[in-house]
Design an enzyme around this catalytic site. Structure first.
Site, PDB file in Angstrom:
ATOM      1  N   SER A 137      -1.263   2.586  -4.181  1.00 59.59           N
ATOM      2  CA  SER A 137      -1.582   3.137  -5.493  1.00 59.59           C
ATOM      3  C   SER A 137      -0.540   4.173  -5.876  1.00 59.59           C
ATOM      4  O   SER A 137       0.047   4.833  -5.005  1.00 59.59           O
ATOM      5  CB  SER A 137      -2.963   3.804  -5.468  1.00 59.59           C
ATOM      6  OG  SER A 137      -3.219   4.519  -6.657  1.00 59.59           O
TER       7      SER A 137
ATOM      8  N   TYR B 125      -8.419   9.833  -0.858  1.00 56.35           N
ATOM      9  CA  TYR B 125      -7.987   8.511  -1.328  1.00 56.35           C
ATOM     10  C   TYR B 125      -6.468   8.503  -1.503  1.00 56.35           C
ATOM     11  O   TYR B 125      -5.785   7.570  -1.055  1.00 56.35           O
ATOM     12  CB  TYR B 125      -8.669   8.166  -2.653  1.00 56.35           C
ATOM     13  CG  TYR B 125      -8.229   6.829  -3.217  1.00 56.35           C
ATOM     14  CD1 TYR B 125      -8.800   5.650  -2.765  1.00 56.35           C
ATOM     15  CD2 TYR B 125      -7.226   6.755  -4.185  1.00 56.35           C
ATOM     16  CE1 TYR B 125      -8.384   4.421  -3.260  1.00 56.35           C
ATOM     17  CE2 TYR B 125      -6.802   5.535  -4.679  1.00 56.35           C
ATOM     18  CZ  TYR B 125      -7.382   4.366  -4.221  1.00 56.35           C
ATOM     19  OH  TYR B 125      -6.956   3.154  -4.708  1.00 56.35           O
TER      20      TYR B 125
END
Length: 257
Positions: free
Chosen positions: A138, A148
């Site tokens: 990401s 995350y």
């Protein structure tokens, strides 16, 4: 590639990758936790694309689940030519005061399973002198948005190191780093997608296409769209104090869009 194994294959980027691979006549092994959703997805893909689709229910947060998938990768019969490590989820919580078990589950799915399955796949592929690994990371890897972001930063660095180690083996490793993608990912994490402007969103079809194109080219890091490529470049050179302020746990990162 022959047969492709996709984790997290019943929704989002994983599902779209499965469809695009099937459209290109690749046989599939689909991995997810829920057998019913896997079977439903497999039936639709078989009917539409006419390819063979195996289903492999497995919870990658567990050692047993990871071993189920690793065992399939080790099989020589209908060998895996492309491994897609896509499984993951948004935590939807702060680290301080959040649920520790959920943090450990996220670490297992988005880091530990990527390491284990990539190692098994790389060793099998190097022995056959053919194959590719696609790890879905990401743009958040460059931010300071909690664990995350940390997991995805690990995926990017790990993939770069793996790609360097695989040089000359005819096996490649690619990290796909999308930004905001129109899937159910954010809603599943309890995050309201409307906090980000509409201009920041990318269609999932575009992300999957970019990722598979990068695999074909042997590209190590792929950031779909010029906008997110520019954002990733800014995050690399910006002072980390600034990144923590505009793209940290307390920010929506609207300033980056």
């Amino acid at each position: 590639m022959g047969t492709a194994l996709v984790t997290g294959a019943t929704s989002g980027i994983g599902l779209e990758l499965a469809w695009q691979l099937a459209a290109a006549n690749h046989h599939l092994v689909l991995v997810a936790r829920t057998a019913e959703r896997l079977e439903s997805t497999a039936r639709r893909i078989r009917a539409a694309a006419g390819v063979d689709v195996e289903v492999l229910p497995a919870d990658l947060a567990t050692a047993d689940g990871r071993e189920v998938v690793a065992a399939r990768i080790r099989r020589d019969e209908r060998a895996i030519g492309l491994l897609v490590n896509n499984a993951g989820f948004g935590l939807g919580q702060r680290f301080v005061g959040g649920d520790t078990a959920r943090e450990e589950q996220a670490l297992a799915v988005m880091v530990h399973s990527v390491l284990v399955l990539s190692k098994v796949a790389a060793e099998s592929m190097v022995a056959r002198r053919h194959g590719a690994i696609l790890n879905v990371a990401s743009v958040a890897a460059g931010t300071a948005m909690g664990t995350y972001a940390a997991h995805k930063a690990w995926v990017v660095r790990f993939t770069e190191g793996l790609a360097a180690e695989l040089s000359g083996t005819r096996v490649t490793a690619t990290a796909l780093c999308p930004g905001l993608v129109r899937t159910e990912f954010h809603a599943s994490a309890g995050v309201d997608p409307s906090v980000w402007p509409s201009i920041g969103w990318i269609d999932v079809e575009r992300v999957a296409t970019a990722g598979l194109r990068a695999v074909r080219r042997g590209q190590v890091v792929c950031v779909p769209t010029l906008r997110y490529g520019a954002i990733a470049a800014v995050l690399k050179v910006a002072p980390r104090a600034l990144v923590r302020r505009v793209a940290g746990p307390g920010a929506s990162a609207r300033a980056l869009l």
